[in-house]
Design a protein around this motif. Sequence first.
Motif, short mmCIF file in Angstrom:
data_model
loop_
_atom_site.label_atom_id
_atom_site.label_comp_id
_atom_site.label_asym_id
_atom_site.label_seq_id
_atom_site.Cartn_x
_atom_site.Cartn_y
_atom_site.Cartn_z
N ASP A 88 0.71 -1.22 -0.11
CA ASP A 88 0.00 -0.05 0.14
C ASP A 88 0.74 1.23 0.05
OD1 ASP A 88 -2.72 -1.23 0.01
OD2 ASP A 88 -2.34 -1.60 2.06
N THR A 89 2.25 1.18 0.18
CA THR A 89 3.03 2.08 0.03
C THR A 89 4.23 2.20 -0.83
OG1 THR A 89 3.97 3.76 1.63
CG2 THR A 89 3.78 1.54 2.17
N TYR A 90 5.04 3.05 -0.99
CA TYR A 90 6.36 3.21 -1.72
C TYR A 90 7.36 3.28 -0.62
CZ TYR A 90 4.09 2.79 -6.64
OH TYR A 90 3.61 2.45 -7.89
N ASP A 91 7.17 3.10 0.46
CA ASP A 91 8.24 3.35 1.59
C ASP A 91 9.20 2.10 1.29
OD1 ASP A 91 9.09 3.95 4.37
OD2 ASP A 91 8.72 1.69 4.47
N ARG A 92 10.28 2.68 1.21
CA ARG A 92 11.46 1.67 1.05
C ARG A 92 11.37 0.37 1.54
NH1 ARG A 92 16.83 4.78 -0.68
NH2 ARG A 92 16.32 5.51 -2.73
#
Length: 94
Positions: free
Chosen positions: A14-18
């Motif tokens: 749900d996120t592009y957090d590394r």
Amino acid sequence: MIDLEAIVSIKKCDTYDRGSVLSVLKEQFSDIGITADSFKDKKVVIKPNLVRRCDESQGATTHSSMSYAAARLAIDLGAKQVIFAESPGGVFTP
């Protein structure tokens, strides 16, 4: 011919957090049986598919967090070198 016995892994992120992308990619590698033996002491080439010059949030290019996760995972699994390779051509390149 399509290999009907090919193994794939599809996971939602749900996120592009590394860190999140890296965690999901690790799970996918595990799901399809990729281990450190697949990378140990090898050179790895990543082609990030930079379709055109635009902000990565537009979805026309591979997001940098995915490129980072792929490289980080290859290194963590023992790759001796990771190279990013891309074609500079196309209608969007002056």
